[in-house]
Design a protein around this motif. Structure first.
Motif, short mmCIF file in Angstrom:
data_model
loop_
_atom_site.label_atom_id
_atom_site.label_comp_id
_atom_site.label_asym_id
_atom_site.label_seq_id
_atom_site.Cartn_x
_atom_site.Cartn_y
_atom_site.Cartn_z
N ALA A 101 0.81 -1.22 0.00
CA ALA A 101 0.00 0.00 0.00
C ALA A 101 0.85 1.27 0.00
CB ALA A 101 -0.95 -0.02 1.20
N SER A 102 1.90 1.31 0.81
CA SER A 102 2.72 2.53 0.88
C SER A 102 3.34 2.87 -0.45
CB SER A 102 3.82 2.37 1.94
OG SER A 102 3.27 2.31 3.23
N SER A 103 3.70 1.85 -1.23
CA SER A 103 4.39 2.10 -2.49
C SER A 103 3.46 2.65 -3.56
CB SER A 103 5.09 0.83 -2.99
OG SER A 103 4.19 -0.03 -3.65
N MET A 104 2.15 2.70 -3.28
CA MET A 104 1.21 3.34 -4.20
C MET A 104 1.25 4.86 -4.05
SD MET A 104 -2.07 0.85 -3.58
CE MET A 104 -1.87 -0.94 -3.40
N MET A 105 1.80 5.34 -2.95
CA MET A 105 1.73 6.77 -2.64
C MET A 105 2.58 7.65 -3.56
SD MET A 105 2.15 8.61 1.07
CE MET A 105 1.01 7.47 1.82
N PRO A 106 3.80 7.26 -3.97
CA PRO A 106 4.59 8.14 -4.82
C PRO A 106 3.90 8.52 -6.13
CG PRO A 106 5.99 6.45 -3.88
CD PRO A 106 4.59 6.08 -3.52
N VAL A 107 3.24 7.59 -6.79
CA VAL A 107 2.55 7.92 -8.04
C VAL A 107 1.38 8.85 -7.77
CG1 VAL A 107 1.20 6.97 -9.95
CG2 VAL A 107 3.30 5.83 -9.23
N THR A 108 0.65 8.59 -6.68
CA THR A 108 -0.44 9.50 -6.31
C THR A 108 0.10 10.91 -6.08
OG1 THR A 108 -1.63 7.67 -5.27
CG2 THR A 108 -2.32 9.88 -4.68
N ALA A 109 1.26 11.01 -5.43
CA ALA A 109 1.87 12.32 -5.18
C ALA A 109 2.30 12.98 -6.48
CB ALA A 109 3.06 12.16 -4.23
N LEU A 110 2.81 12.21 -7.41
CA LEU A 110 3.24 12.76 -8.70
C LEU A 110 2.05 13.32 -9.47
CD1 LEU A 110 5.89 12.99 -10.41
CD2 LEU A 110 5.15 10.93 -11.60
N LEU A 111 0.91 12.65 -9.38
CA LEU A 111 -0.27 13.02 -10.14
C LEU A 111 -1.07 14.16 -9.50
CD1 LEU A 111 -1.43 9.40 -10.92
CD2 LEU A 111 -0.83 11.07 -12.66
N ALA A 112 -0.81 14.44 -8.22
CA ALA A 112 -1.64 15.37 -7.47
C ALA A 112 -1.75 16.72 -8.17
CB ALA A 112 -1.07 15.55 -6.07
N GLY A 113 -2.97 17.12 -8.49
CA GLY A 113 -3.21 18.41 -9.12
C GLY A 113 -2.85 18.49 -10.59
N GLU A 114 -2.41 17.37 -11.18
CA GLU A 114 -1.94 17.39 -12.56
C GLU A 114 -3.00 16.93 -13.57
OE1 GLU A 114 1.07 18.52 -13.42
OE2 GLU A 114 1.63 18.90 -11.33
N HIS A 115 -4.16 16.49 -13.09
CA HIS A 115 -5.19 16.00 -14.01
C HIS A 115 -6.55 16.04 -13.34
CE1 HIS A 115 -5.57 11.69 -12.35
NE2 HIS A 115 -4.84 12.36 -11.50
N GLU A 116 -7.58 16.02 -14.17
CA GLU A 116 -8.95 15.94 -13.67
C GLU A 116 -9.29 14.47 -13.40
OE1 GLU A 116 -10.92 18.49 -13.01
OE2 GLU A 116 -9.33 19.88 -13.63
N PRO A 117 -10.18 14.22 -12.43
CA PRO A 117 -10.56 12.83 -12.14
C PRO A 117 -11.03 12.10 -13.39
CG PRO A 117 -11.44 14.32 -10.47
CD PRO A 117 -10.85 15.19 -11.55
N GLY A 118 -10.48 10.92 -13.59
CA GLY A 118 -10.85 10.11 -14.75
C GLY A 118 -10.14 10.47 -16.03
N GLN A 119 -9.32 11.53 -16.01
CA GLN A 119 -8.58 11.95 -17.18
C GLN A 119 -7.09 11.70 -17.01
OE1 GLN A 119 -10.23 13.15 -19.99
NE2 GLN A 119 -12.06 12.60 -18.82
N ALA A 120 -6.38 11.49 -18.11
CA ALA A 120 -4.93 11.34 -18.06
C ALA A 120 -4.29 12.71 -17.87
CB ALA A 120 -4.42 10.69 -19.34
#
Length: 482
Positions: A101-120
């Protein structure tokens, strides 16, 4: 329990000196001695989260959401379920990835604020500096919805094969694999990437719940040595990042030397060109692991997970990259002509019912046909790639011999008009064991997409009354399947 876990005194003293005062050393040690909860991430390139939840309910799997990843879940299975999670039909078809579970966090952090929900996100070029075994690479590819180009680098030659296997199983087609020391990218591809993930090699202090031997060779001196390498890696990543781009630095270790200090070194080196972006709003409860700088420092007792560290860094200005001399051999591929591209695409559609994606181009090497993500083209001739995109086919005198990996990657589209055959459970097990299938139906001719429960298993070929198994030999399993 892991009763034999040994925590060095110097390590415990270090934790005691740096762990926030509201956290308990007793709870820290107790957490280190508890086995990890099993967690998975749904692969949305293959299935939606809601559809996967339905599958899980049919198996009586209990899913508990991971708060920082909308596709991540802790999973509990019935005690009498003896089939390993990795041997379930859903895992083998690439519907989910077994990921801490913890290793899922870096990608979430990279994506934060960079896209709309459901969009790339609006990224064309992304770099994963230390990619194997592929958990974060496949998570990134799913978030990018197979758009753009994702350069997945791995320094260890022994881990490249596993990385490619996981990319292939998950239906990823926008990845280019490289095999370098990650310190080369700043000089070879300066300011090329919109976003970079550096999940740095580290001392692994946070992994002891998964690996009781993780601390066997730990020492303060080894921590200092690793930190020097991490500084060189983050410096290279900074130069490879475009101004305005975002870099996430993460480790699965707990000491400040490999975490906060590495980030501060980058800031001290490049000044106002570097800012730290707070992760306090990344998910509900993030403040429990928040540092003064806005980093997330996960001690294992906070969320009952591995220990982890995540920092989000923005680059604001250029810096002079290292000077390098490039010596590249001749690129062995050539772009397919418009006529060849149209013929290959039309034949693929006619024979299997599948379409080639728009954001991809066909390239030829000898008798091989490859599908490259179009976004790779500015990098061709700048760095050596081990593998780009997917191998679509091999040519022969009667046409094209389509490849298993292409079917896995391209059959994420609707199969309604495709040439398919649905297997029974017994037949699906036999397929994964490398055996040919003898369907109880009128024989047909040519290639056929093999499915089970609506999931694509690969490519077969009608030969008389049987379907010849096209599963690559290195993917054959021999026992204890679903």
């Amino acid at each position: 329990m892991h009763p034999n876990i040994s925590l060095p005194e110097a390590f415990l003293a270090q934790i005691q000196a740096t762990m926030p005062s509201h956290l308990s050393m007793e709870e820290f040690v107790a957490a280190c001695q508890r086995p990890l909860r099993r967690s998975i991430r749904v692969n949305t390139l293959k299935i939606s989260v809601d559809a996967f939840k339905q599958r899980a309910a049919e198996h009586h799997w209990t899913l508990t959401p991971v708060p920082w990843c909308d596709t991540g879940f802790w999973i509990e299975r019935q005690d009498d379920d003896k089939v390993p999670l990795g041997n379930t039909a859903e895992h083998m078809a690439g519907l989910f990835y077994i990921q801490e579970a913890s290793s899922m966090m870096p990608v979430t952090a990279l994506l934060a604020g960079e896209h709309e929900p459901g969009q790339a996100p609006d990224w064309q070029h992304v770099l994963d500096v230390a990619a194997a075994p592929g958990s974060k690479t496949t998570q990134l590819a799913a978030s990018m919805q197979n758009s753009g180009i994702l350069v997945a680098n791995e320094f260890s030659a022994s881990r490249i094969k596993g990385l490619h296997a996981n990319v292939q199983r998950c239906g990823v087609r926008n990845v280019a694999l490289t095999h370098f020391d990650g310190r080369v990218f700043g000089g070879w591809l300066p300011e090329q990437f919109d976003a970079i993930l550096l999940d740095a090699p580290c001392s692994g202090e946070g992994t002891i719940r998964k690996d009781p031997d993780a601390m066997n060779n730990w020492s303060l001196a080894s921590v200092d040595d690793i930190a020097q390498t991490q500084q060189a890696l983050i410096d290279s990543a900074f130069h490879a990042l475009k101004p305005g781009g975002v870099l996430v630095y993460s480790t699965c270790t707990l000491n400040h030397t490999e975490n906060q200090s590495v980030c501060h070194w980058l800031k001290q080196t490049y000044g106002d060109a570097v800012t730290f972006e707070s992760l306090k709003d990344l998910f509900p409860g993030a403040e429990q692991a928040l540092t003064d700088e806005g980093f997330l420092h996960l001690y294992p007792q906070i969320f009952d997970s591995e220990g982890f560290f995540v920092a989000r860094i923005r680059k604001h200005a250029s810096a002079t990259p290292p000077s390098v001399k490039k010596r590249l051999g001749k690129f062995p591929f050539s772009p397919a002509s418009q006529k060849d591209s149209q013929q290959i695409s039309a034949t693929f559609k006619k024979e299997l019912g599948l379409s080639l994606p728009d954001a991809a181009t066909l390239w030829l090497r000898d008798k091989e046909v490859w599908l490259f993500p179009s976004a790779i083209e500015p990098m061709l001739g700048e760095v050596k790639f081990d593998r780009i995109g997917i191998k679509l086919a091999e040519t022969h005198r009667k046409g094209y011999r389509w490849q298993h990996e292409a079917i896995i990657a391209l059959s994420t589209q609707s199969l309604a008009e495709c040439k398919t055959i649905a297997l029974t459970k017994t037949q699906a097990v036999e397929w994964y064991q490398g055996r040919d299938i003898w369907p109880e139906q009128t024989p047909e001719k040519g290639d056929v997409i093999v499915t089970y429960q609506g999931d694509v298993l690969g490519l077969g070929k009608w030969v008389g009354n049987r379907i010849k198994n096209g599963l690559p030999r290195d993917q054959v399993r021999d026992s204890n399947l679903f």
